[in-house]
Design a protein around this motif. Structure first.
Motif, PDB file in Angstrom:
ATOM      1  N   LEU A  69      38.551  41.434  31.339  1.00 45.54           N
ATOM      2  CA  LEU A  69      39.970  42.651  32.006  1.00 45.54           C
ATOM      3  C   LEU A  69      40.237  43.576  32.020  1.00 45.54           C
ATOM      4  O   LEU A  69      40.908  43.627  33.028  1.00 45.54           O
ATOM      5  N   THR A  70      38.956  44.049  32.243  1.00 43.95           N
ATOM      6  CA  THR A  70      38.883  45.161  33.090  1.00 43.95           C
ATOM      7  C   THR A  70      39.320  45.230  34.519  1.00 43.95           C
ATOM      8  O   THR A  70      40.330  45.772  35.433  1.00 43.95           O
ATOM      9  N   LEU A  71      38.679  44.030  35.475  1.00 46.47           N
ATOM     10  CA  LEU A  71      39.067  43.689  36.478  1.00 46.47           C
ATOM     11  C   LEU A  71      40.249  43.322  36.788  1.00 46.47           C
ATOM     12  O   LEU A  71      41.047  43.391  37.544  1.00 46.47           O
ATOM     13  N   SER A  72      40.955  42.635  35.826  1.00 50.79           N
ATOM     14  CA  SER A  72      42.043  42.054  36.122  1.00 50.79           C
ATOM     15  C   SER A  72      43.307  43.096  35.413  1.00 50.79           C
ATOM     16  O   SER A  72      44.473  42.538  36.739  1.00 50.79           O
ATOM     17  N   SER A  73      43.063  43.847  34.851  1.00 49.58           N
ATOM     18  CA  SER A  73      43.834  45.452  34.970  1.00 49.58           C
ATOM     19  C   SER A  73      43.575  45.744  36.183  1.00 49.58           C
ATOM     20  O   SER A  73      44.800  46.659  36.583  1.00 49.58           O
ATOM     21  N   PHE A  74      42.506  46.386  37.227  1.00 46.80           N
ATOM     22  CA  PHE A  74      42.586  46.723  38.136  1.00 46.80           C
ATOM     23  C   PHE A  74      43.125  46.472  39.206  1.00 46.80           C
ATOM     24  O   PHE A  74      44.027  46.763  40.141  1.00 46.80           O
ATOM     25  N   ILE A  75      42.676  45.310  39.383  1.00 46.62           N
ATOM     26  CA  ILE A  75      43.096  44.106  40.760  1.00 46.62           C
ATOM     27  C   ILE A  75      44.905  44.110  40.587  1.00 46.62           C
ATOM     28  O   ILE A  75      45.137  44.912  42.403  1.00 46.62           O
ATOM     29  N   PRO A  76      45.425  44.315  40.315  1.00 44.85           N
ATOM     30  CA  PRO A  76      45.984  43.079  38.783  1.00 44.85           C
ATOM     31  C   PRO A  76      46.484  41.898  39.304  1.00 44.85           C
ATOM     32  O   PRO A  76      46.949  41.423  40.077  1.00 44.85           O
ATOM     33  N   MET A  77      46.018  41.161  38.311  1.00 39.22           N
ATOM     34  CA  MET A  77      45.701  39.504  38.705  1.00 39.22           C
ATOM     35  C   MET A  77      44.898  38.878  37.345  1.00 39.22           C
ATOM     36  O   MET A  77      44.763  39.908  36.551  1.00 39.22           O
ATOM     37  N   ASP A  87      46.971  42.961  29.479  1.00 40.75           N
ATOM     38  CA  ASP A  87      47.441  44.214  28.071  1.00 40.75           C
ATOM     39  C   ASP A  87      47.342  43.915  27.368  1.00 40.75           C
ATOM     40  O   ASP A  87      46.873  45.308  26.425  1.00 40.75           O
ATOM     41  N   TRP A  88      47.291  42.709  26.386  1.00 39.95           N
ATOM     42  CA  TRP A  88      46.887  42.847  24.994  1.00 39.95           C
ATOM     43  C   TRP A  88      45.313  42.835  24.068  1.00 39.95           C
ATOM     44  O   TRP A  88      44.645  43.152  23.256  1.00 39.95           O
ATOM     45  N   GLY A  89      44.586  41.950  25.604  1.00 41.32           N
ATOM     46  CA  GLY A  89      43.547  41.488  24.872  1.00 41.32           C
ATOM     47  C   GLY A  89      42.284  42.732  26.140  1.00 41.32           C
ATOM     48  O   GLY A  89      41.249  42.777  24.565  1.00 41.32           O
ATOM     49  N   LEU A  90      42.746  43.293  26.854  1.00 41.68           N
ATOM     50  CA  LEU A  90      41.692  44.448  27.546  1.00 41.68           C
ATOM     51  C   LEU A  90      41.516  45.613  25.483  1.00 41.68           C
ATOM     52  O   LEU A  90      40.331  46.092  25.691  1.00 41.68           O
ATOM     53  N   PRO A  91      42.687  45.657  24.938  1.00 38.75           N
ATOM     54  CA  PRO A  91      42.412  47.076  24.070  1.00 38.75           C
ATOM     55  C   PRO A  91      42.099  46.304  23.135  1.00 38.75           C
ATOM     56  O   PRO A  91      40.677  46.842  22.618  1.00 38.75           O
ATOM     57  N   LEU A  92      42.060  45.156  22.295  1.00 42.05           N
ATOM     58  CA  LEU A  92      41.034  44.381  21.738  1.00 42.05           C
ATOM     59  C   LEU A  92      39.764  44.330  22.291  1.00 42.05           C
ATOM     60  O   LEU A  92      38.636  44.158  21.347  1.00 42.05           O
ATOM     61  N   ALA A  93      40.026  43.903  23.371  1.00 43.04           N
ATOM     62  CA  ALA A  93      38.328  43.489  23.914  1.00 43.04           C
ATOM     63  C   ALA A  93      37.586  44.599  23.769  1.00 43.04           C
ATOM     64  O   ALA A  93      36.085  45.037  23.648  1.00 43.04           O
ATOM     65  N   ARG A 139      56.649  40.126  24.679  1.00 46.55           N
ATOM     66  CA  ARG A 139      55.986  40.626  26.793  1.00 46.55           C
ATOM     67  C   ARG A 139      55.246  40.855  26.760  1.00 46.55           C
ATOM     68  O   ARG A 139      54.933  40.633  27.780  1.00 46.55           O
ATOM     69  N   GLY A 140      54.941  42.218  25.983  1.00 43.16           N
ATOM     70  CA  GLY A 140      53.508  42.640  26.940  1.00 43.16           C
ATOM     71  C   GLY A 140      53.246  43.699  25.633  1.00 43.16           C
ATOM     72  O   GLY A 140      54.080  43.982  24.495  1.00 43.16           O
ATOM     73  N   ALA A 141      52.497  44.953  26.518  1.00 50.06           N
ATOM     74  CA  ALA A 141      52.514  45.996  25.708  1.00 50.06           C
ATOM     75  C   ALA A 141      53.326  46.699  25.409  1.00 50.06           C
ATOM     76  O   ALA A 141      53.250  48.387  26.048  1.00 50.06           O
ATOM     77  N   GLY A 142      54.870  46.547  25.886  1.00 44.95           N
ATOM     78  CA  GLY A 142      55.079  47.051  25.987  1.00 44.95           C
ATOM     79  C   GLY A 142      56.133  48.040  27.129  1.00 44.95           C
ATOM     80  O   GLY A 142      57.104  48.818  27.062  1.00 44.95           O
ATOM     81  N   GLN A 143      55.914  47.561  27.880  1.00 45.09           N
ATOM     82  CA  GLN A 143      55.260  47.843  29.318  1.00 45.09           C
ATOM     83  C   GLN A 143      56.401  47.249  30.327  1.00 45.09           C
ATOM     84  O   GLN A 143      56.023  46.008  30.532  1.00 45.09           O
ATOM     85  N   PRO A 144      57.639  47.361  31.094  1.00 43.22           N
ATOM     86  CA  PRO A 144      58.279  47.021  31.868  1.00 43.22           C
ATOM     87  C   PRO A 144      58.129  45.936  32.918  1.00 43.22           C
ATOM     88  O   PRO A 144      57.310  47.372  33.810  1.00 43.22           O
ATOM     89  N   GLU A 145      58.241  44.965  33.365  1.00 41.02           N
ATOM     90  CA  GLU A 145      57.289  44.621  34.955  1.00 41.02           C
ATOM     91  C   GLU A 145      58.182  45.285  35.456  1.00 41.02           C
ATOM     92  O   GLU A 145      59.874  45.619  35.635  1.00 41.02           O
ATOM     93  N   ILE A 146      57.795  45.925  37.117  1.00 42.78           N
ATOM     94  CA  ILE A 146      58.505  46.217  38.120  1.00 42.78           C
ATOM     95  C   ILE A 146      58.928  45.267  38.387  1.00 42.78           C
ATOM     96  O   ILE A 146      57.900  44.346  39.881  1.00 42.78           O
ATOM     97  N   ALA A 147      59.730  45.004  39.730  1.00 43.36           N
ATOM     98  CA  ALA A 147      60.006  43.894  40.153  1.00 43.36           C
ATOM     99  C   ALA A 147      59.670  43.730  41.789  1.00 43.36           C
ATOM    100  O   ALA A 147      59.561  45.335  42.414  1.00 43.36           O
ATOM    101  N   GLY A 148      58.533  43.057  42.526  1.00 42.12           N
ATOM    102  CA  GLY A 148      58.075  42.941  43.516  1.00 42.12           C
ATOM    103  C   GLY A 148      56.251  43.264  43.124  1.00 42.12           C
ATOM    104  O   GLY A 148      55.524  43.563  44.344  1.00 42.12           O
ATOM    105  N   LEU A 149      56.033  44.160  42.472  1.00 46.76           N
ATOM    106  CA  LEU A 149      54.655  44.731  42.277  1.00 46.76           C
ATOM    107  C   LEU A 149      53.947  43.535  41.218  1.00 46.76           C
ATOM    108  O   LEU A 149      54.200  43.324  40.468  1.00 46.76           O
ATOM    109  N   PRO A 150      52.604  43.491  41.497  1.00 43.65           N
ATOM    110  CA  PRO A 150      52.082  42.076  40.738  1.00 43.65           C
ATOM    111  C   PRO A 150      51.312  42.732  39.375  1.00 43.65           C
ATOM    112  O   PRO A 150      51.413  43.545  39.188  1.00 43.65           O
ATOM    113  N   THR A 151      51.479  42.293  38.254  1.00 42.59           N
ATOM    114  CA  THR A 151      51.470  42.347  37.354  1.00 42.59           C
ATOM    115  C   THR A 151      50.038  41.438  36.296  1.00 42.59           C
ATOM    116  O   THR A 151      49.761  40.313  37.059  1.00 42.59           O
ATOM    117  N   ALA A 152      48.903  42.054  35.708  1.00 35.91           N
ATOM    118  CA  ALA A 152      47.644  41.744  35.626  1.00 35.91           C
ATOM    119  C   ALA A 152      48.222  39.993  34.442  1.00 35.91           C
ATOM    120  O   ALA A 152      47.362  39.900  34.166  1.00 35.91           O
TER     121      ALA A 152
END
Length: 195
Positions: A110-118, A51-57, A33-46
């Motif tokens: 990926l940092t921009l995607s994580s910050f916005i989140p988009m 979630d997986w690509g940013l630490p690898l990058a 599902r992702g990096a182990g963080q649950p999604e919160i309903a109503g909040l946008p996610t990247a």
């Protein structure tokens, strides 16, 4: 609760308080599902790509940076200036510098995607959102590193440039990420106790 055998390995099926519990497949499914963080309903996610690509990058960024500076150090200090080993080190450093540039560009997106989140696809489809990266200190530092890596790679090609110039440029490229973010101001939060 895990029950551990004498060998120290985790077993696949356990009896915990009278119930059977499977550990392998059901727990491993959560990793998809992702990096182990649950999604919160109503909040946008990247999304999971970020979630997986940013630490690898970031890992690729650090690996290429260290390898580039290391091979430039070998070319400038360890190998004689006119030796074939020095030329090989410069070619290797050029490759590492270009890999460093690619990893920096990937880290920027990926940092921009994580910050916005988009999600990354939505971010790449909106050029104005990519330009928003010039407003954030973390992504501005990555853009500076991107420019430095291209200058360092170009300096390895020019024959008349002294060997220490690309080394100095690449070593400067290590600095900008260290001076942004929450760790940059960590020294101001701890004050020495008065004596």
């Amino acid at each position: 609760m895990w029950r551990v055998r004498d060998e120290g390995f985790r077993t696949g099926v356990h009896r915990v308080r009278g119930r059977r519990r499977r550990s392998g497949a059901r727990r491993g499914a959560g990793l998809r599902r992702g990096a182990g963080q649950p999604e919160i309903a109503g909040l946008p996610t990247a999304g999971p790509l970020t979630d997986w690509g940013l630490p690898l990058a970031r890992f690729a960024h650090d690996l290429c940076a260290v390898a580039c500076v290391g091979t430039l150090l070998a070319a400038a200090v360890l190998a004689p200036a006119t030796s074939p080993e020095s030329a090989r080190c410069l070619r290797a450093a050029r490759g590492w510098a270009l890999g460093w540039a690619f990893a920096t560009l990937l880290s920027y997106v990926l940092t921009l995607s994580s910050f916005i989140p988009m999600p990354v696809a939505g971010l790449l489809a909106a050029p104005d959102m990519l330009a928003f990266g010039t407003e954030l200190p973390q992504t501005r530092a990555l853009l500076l590193v991107l420019a430095v890596t291209f200058v360092s790679a170009a300096a390895t090609v020019l024959p008349k440039v002294p060997r220490w110039v690309p080394l100095a440029v690449a070593a400067f490229g290590l600095l900008p990420p260290a001076y942004v973010g929450h760790a940059a101001s960590a020294g101001t939060t701890i004050s020495p106790s008065p004596r």
